[in-house]
Structures are given as structure tokens and as C-alpha cells.
Motif scaffolding. Sequence first.
Motif, mmCIF file in Angstrom:
data_model
loop_
_atom_site.group_PDB
_atom_site.id
_atom_site.type_symbol
_atom_site.label_atom_id
_atom_site.label_comp_id
_atom_site.label_asym_id
_atom_site.label_seq_id
_atom_site.Cartn_x
_atom_site.Cartn_y
_atom_site.Cartn_z
ATOM 1 N N GLY A 1 -4.032 7.865 2.516
ATOM 2 C CA GLY A 1 -3.384 8.775 1.570
ATOM 3 C C GLY A 1 -3.828 8.548 0.137
ATOM 4 N N ILE A 2 -4.058 7.300 -0.202
ATOM 5 C CA ILE A 2 -4.512 6.982 -1.571
ATOM 6 C C ILE A 2 -5.890 7.617 -1.805
ATOM 7 C CG2 ILE A 2 -5.308 5.058 -3.034
ATOM 8 C CD1 ILE A 2 -2.885 3.457 -1.845
ATOM 9 N N THR B 1 0.842 -1.204 0.000
ATOM 10 C CA THR B 1 0.000 0.000 0.000
ATOM 11 C C THR B 1 0.876 1.253 0.000
ATOM 12 O OG1 THR B 1 -1.596 -1.320 1.226
ATOM 13 C CG2 THR B 1 -2.045 1.021 1.078
ATOM 14 N N ALA C 1 -0.967 4.800 4.608
ATOM 15 C CA ALA C 1 -0.923 5.060 3.170
ATOM 16 C C ALA C 1 -2.290 4.826 2.519
ATOM 17 C CB ALA C 1 0.128 4.175 2.516
ATOM 18 N N SER D 1 -6.180 13.224 5.239
ATOM 19 C CA SER D 1 -5.607 12.014 5.855
ATOM 20 C C SER D 1 -5.197 12.293 7.297
ATOM 21 C CB SER D 1 -4.366 11.552 5.076
ATOM 22 O OG SER D 1 -4.745 10.784 3.979
ATOM 23 N N PHE E 1 7.275 8.166 1.390
ATOM 24 C CA PHE E 1 6.231 8.469 2.387
ATOM 25 C C PHE E 1 6.919 8.824 3.705
ATOM 26 C CE2 PHE E 1 2.589 6.557 5.075
ATOM 27 C CZ PHE E 1 1.833 7.726 4.990
ATOM 28 N N LEU F 1 1.052 4.082 -2.938
ATOM 29 C CA LEU F 1 0.912 5.524 -2.668
ATOM 30 C C LEU F 1 2.123 6.283 -3.211
ATOM 31 C CD1 LEU F 1 -0.439 7.991 -1.287
ATOM 32 C CD2 LEU F 1 0.847 7.385 0.782
ATOM 33 N N GLU F 2 3.327 5.759 -2.982
ATOM 34 C CA GLU F 2 4.527 6.457 -3.453
ATOM 35 C C GLU F 2 4.540 6.558 -4.982
ATOM 36 O OE1 GLU F 2 7.542 5.561 0.317
ATOM 37 O OE2 GLU F 2 7.801 4.368 -1.497
ATOM 38 N N LEU G 1 -0.514 15.076 3.060
ATOM 39 C CA LEU G 1 -1.816 14.402 2.954
ATOM 40 C C LEU G 1 -2.705 14.809 4.119
ATOM 41 C CD1 LEU G 1 -0.370 10.840 2.293
ATOM 42 C CD2 LEU G 1 -1.508 12.294 0.589
#
Length: 354
Positions: free
Chosen positions: A250-251, A44, A247, A213, A63, A48-49, A207
Motif C-alpha cells: 500500500g505504501i 508498516t 501495508a 496493491s 487500514f 501507511l495509516e 489500494l
Amino acid sequence: MAFIQAGRRSVDLRSDTVTQPTQEMREAMFRAEVGDDVFGDDPTVNRLEAMAAERMGKEAALFVASGTMGNLVALLTHCQRGQEMIVGDQSHTFINEAGGAAALGGIHPRTVKNQPDGTLSLADIEAAIRGENVHYPRTRLICLENTHNSCFGTPLTVEYMQAVGNRAQSRGLKLHVDGARIFNAAVALGVEVKELAAPADSIQFCLSKGLGSPVGSLLCGTREFIYEARRNRKMVGGGMRQAGVLAAAGIISLTKMVDRLAQDHTNARRLMQGIAEIPGLVAEPVHTNIAYFRFAPEAKLSEAEFVQALEQHAVRLLSIGPRRFRAVTHCWIDSSDIEAAIEAMRQVMNGKNA
Ligand code: TLP
């Protein structure tokens, strides 16, 4: 849509950092597939990265726990001890990051005056670049902040970012952008965030502010830069393990929370419009989601009395010193909260209690 805090509805305008994860984020966090990210095993985080790098038009991303850590890791990666960074005198990095670049990186900050629109003038940047001289630290880096928090949340334009990027390149310097609110800038200017990020050698974005987030920022740059940054993140204790639970939120920030920032900007404008009509208060310019206002000379209250009286109306904002205040809109504030905040301020300035 305001929060319930201590069992009471609260219109919390102190910062966009107060946002809480949405239901969708909480569910994604619950379901997140995770692994040990220090081994590179968290799918995950890796996703995200990759998404962040793609959005910023950079090769890679990292991240990190916070905007402060993202900036610090970037500065540590660009600069050796004793080298100098050119940084705005009103920037978050210079004022609000506990002097980490100097304390932990031995990096010498050379401040340049921030213009009211958050820019550094090209002439001031040029004048601050050191010539070769045994007495001087070596200039290595220019730092910009976009949007500029303390300069009215102003978005810095693509043209300006390019001009500074060109100057940095022609003088053999690197450009780091504190893009804590770079998506607010892109939305306000109606441009792709990539265009704003293009001139930067590195950019960090948060985020955990307007994007909702609970935790986290991304530092983006070339593959080689991020490889080194990963080591520096480890050095400052920021290697996280099953960080996919964070994360995952964050997505959702990147996929669902960007376009709606326009609403926060509309709400901030409406708030300032309302404040401008209240006797005793003076609205300052507003460009994105950060709104500053101040007491008019005739106002009789102290800053603390004003803030405390508003708390009685369940409205929270920050006093930022002499007779000045900051209110920040975000995804937990809707237009009815804005009207409630304006009405509360009107009553407080009229001397009424809740
Ligand atoms: N800003 C916070 C406070 O620290 C002032 C706020 O409430 O606005 N860059 C910029 C431009 C920021 O505004 C902030 C946070 C950061 C970096 C640091 O981010 P975090 O809080 O995640 O370390």
C-alpha cells in the motif's frame, strides 16, 4: 505488459481489481517490518495509516481489508440502528455490498436517483432529508461515490463535493465518500485529492484497484471517528494481525502508483475511440479508467458469444447486461494491449475467430 494467465498472455479488462502486485511491491512485502496490528504494534501499518491520513487531509486513518469493509465500517460508525442514510440508487454501496448496512447495522437506506454524472441533485437530497416525525427514521448520513463506477466512472468535482458537504453540515448530517477510485478523480480533474476529501466527514479509498496493491483500503476521518471505526472493524472481524505485509504494498501504491493513473485514462479514451469505429458497437462517454459500450441494434451476437469469442483472443471484459459491456484500464494494461483489444473486437464483430 498484460498478465500471463494459465500460461497465456491475457489482456484483462474486467476490472482494475485484477491488478497484481508489482515486483517492487512483492519485494517490499517480503522485507516488511511487522507486528500485531490489533495491539497497534505493526510499524508498516502505522506508517501507511499516517500517510493515508496525510494524503486525504484527515486526522487519522484505518487500514481495512476491502472497499466494502471500509464503507460498512464507516456506515456503522456514523449511524445507529434505525437511522437513515441517503445513498445513490446506482451506488456501489446500495447495489454491490450485499446490503451490509441494513443486514449488520440496521441502517435504513433512502435512495436518491443518481444523475448520469454520478451526482445526487441537491434538490433531491434536500427532499430526502426527513423532518422530525414519530413515523420516520432519522436521517443521519449522506453518501457519495467518487469516481462513480456505474455512472461512466465520472469524477465528482470539488465544487460539487463542497456543495453537498455544506448542505450536510447545515442540516446536521454527516457525509461519507466511497472514494474507491478517488485518486482517479483527482488525477482526471487535476486537483489535489485533499480538496475532494475536504468536505467529507469520512472517506474510504482502495489500494487494490488502480493503485495496484493486492489487498486493502483505508478509511479516513477525525481521530475520534477512527477510534470508533477501529472498534467496528474489530466487530466485523477485520482486525488483522501482521498486516504490514499488505501495508508495505500500500505504501508503494501511494508513493509510486498515483501519477501514472493518467495513463490509464488515456488508454480508456483510446479504447473507446477504437470501439466507436467498429461497426456494431457503440461507445459511451468515458471520463477516467472505466469504459462502457454496447451493441448497436444491428449486432447479431449475444453478449455471452461476444465475451467468449474475445476470450479466444485472450481479451477479457465484463458483460453487464442487456447488450452492454464494461472494460476497465489499469496498470497492467499498456497501449499495445489496447490496440490488441480493439483489433480483437473488430475481428469478433466481423465474425472471425482467433
Ligand atoms: N467494485 C468492483 C465490483 O465490486 C463491482 C469493480 O469491479 O468495479 N466502491 C466502489 C465504487 C467499487 O467500485 C468497489 C468495487 C467497491 C467499493 C468495493 O471494493 P472491494 O472490492 O475492495 O470490496
